[in-house]
Scaffold this motif. Sequence first.
Motif, mmCIF file in Angstrom:
data_model
loop_
_atom_site.group_PDB
_atom_site.id
_atom_site.type_symbol
_atom_site.label_atom_id
_atom_site.label_comp_id
_atom_site.label_asym_id
_atom_site.label_seq_id
_atom_site.Cartn_x
_atom_site.Cartn_y
_atom_site.Cartn_z
ATOM 1 N N SER A 74 0.843 -1.202 0.000
ATOM 2 C CA SER A 74 0.000 0.000 0.000
ATOM 3 C C SER A 74 0.880 1.254 0.000
ATOM 4 C CB SER A 74 -0.951 -0.017 1.191
ATOM 5 O OG SER A 74 -0.236 -0.171 2.397
ATOM 6 N N LEU A 75 1.570 1.465 -1.102
ATOM 7 C CA LEU A 75 2.438 2.637 -1.246
ATOM 8 C C LEU A 75 1.608 3.890 -1.449
ATOM 9 C CD1 LEU A 75 5.088 1.077 -3.661
ATOM 10 C CD2 LEU A 75 5.252 1.341 -1.183
ATOM 11 N N THR A 76 2.140 5.027 -1.050
ATOM 12 C CA THR A 76 1.390 6.285 -1.167
ATOM 13 C C THR A 76 0.991 6.583 -2.601
ATOM 14 O OG1 THR A 76 3.458 7.510 -1.223
ATOM 15 C CG2 THR A 76 2.366 7.336 0.905
ATOM 16 N N ASN A 77 1.843 6.273 -3.574
ATOM 17 C CA ASN A 77 1.490 6.566 -4.964
ATOM 18 C C ASN A 77 0.414 5.618 -5.510
ATOM 19 O OD1 ASN A 77 3.371 4.424 -4.947
ATOM 20 N ND2 ASN A 77 3.964 4.844 -7.062
ATOM 21 N N ARG A 78 0.153 4.515 -4.849
ATOM 22 C CA ARG A 78 -0.889 3.571 -5.270
ATOM 23 C C ARG A 78 -2.213 3.819 -4.560
ATOM 24 N NH1 ARG A 78 2.775 -1.849 -4.603
ATOM 25 N NH2 ARG A 78 4.003 -1.577 -6.491
ATOM 26 N N THR A 79 -2.184 4.543 -3.463
ATOM 27 C CA THR A 79 -3.359 4.643 -2.587
ATOM 28 C C THR A 79 -3.907 6.061 -2.447
ATOM 29 O OG1 THR A 79 -1.943 4.940 -0.672
ATOM 30 C CG2 THR A 79 -2.585 2.664 -1.221
ATOM 31 N N THR A 84 -2.492 3.132 2.645
ATOM 32 C CA THR A 84 -3.321 2.057 3.201
ATOM 33 C C THR A 84 -4.360 1.638 2.166
ATOM 34 O OG1 THR A 84 -4.903 3.629 4.168
ATOM 35 C CG2 THR A 84 -3.111 2.860 5.599
ATOM 36 N N TRP A 85 -4.829 0.396 2.293
ATOM 37 C CA TRP A 85 -5.962 -0.075 1.496
ATOM 38 C C TRP A 85 -7.193 -0.074 2.400
ATOM 39 C CZ3 TRP A 85 -4.407 0.267 -3.141
ATOM 40 C CH2 TRP A 85 -3.225 -0.275 -3.606
ATOM 41 N N ALA A 120 -2.540 -0.902 6.382
ATOM 42 C CA ALA A 120 -1.237 -0.684 5.752
ATOM 43 C C ALA A 120 -0.638 -2.048 5.415
ATOM 44 C CB ALA A 120 -0.310 0.091 6.679
ATOM 45 N N ILE A 121 -0.299 -2.252 4.161
ATOM 46 C CA ILE A 121 0.267 -3.520 3.710
ATOM 47 C C ILE A 121 1.706 -3.278 3.271
ATOM 48 C CG2 ILE A 121 0.096 -5.405 2.037
ATOM 49 C CD1 ILE A 121 -2.212 -5.306 4.077
ATOM 50 N N GLY A 122 2.620 -4.009 3.880
ATOM 51 C CA GLY A 122 4.028 -3.933 3.522
ATOM 52 C C GLY A 122 4.493 -5.308 3.094
#
Length: 134
Positions: A74-79, A84-85, A120-122
């Motif tokens: 869940s990177l900032t540029n994706r979300t 976070t998702w 938050a997914i890492g």
Amino acid sequence: IQPPIAFPLTVPRLTVTVTATSTSTTGSVGEPTDPTQHSAKVPTFTCTGPGTPAPTHPDPTTTPPCGYTYSWKSLTNRTGGTATWPLTATTNWTVTWTVSDGTGAPLSQPLTPTTTQQVAIGEWRSSLVAGPGG
């Protein structure tokens, strides 16, 4: 696991018990199938019954009976900047009531509370090393 929840209430000469039983959970995992595409589909899920206990030592190569394995961090540029998702779940409950005089009935409609949590997914990686305990 959501076992049935019972609420007994005693009034003079009668006991009323309301019992709620989780029948299913539905929702959305928030992660799009391809976060680089703005119109990507977001996976949904449906789980029947009250659920199963989380394993004490989960196996990362399998998905539980009602589970989901995220594919994308869940990177900032994706979300949209949240990192976070949004995980949304609705649990469906069947509710019945009984009275000690023998009367009772189910409620005409199930209860369906919904909640959304930001997750938050890492990623986690491990390495085996030589040495004590390795």
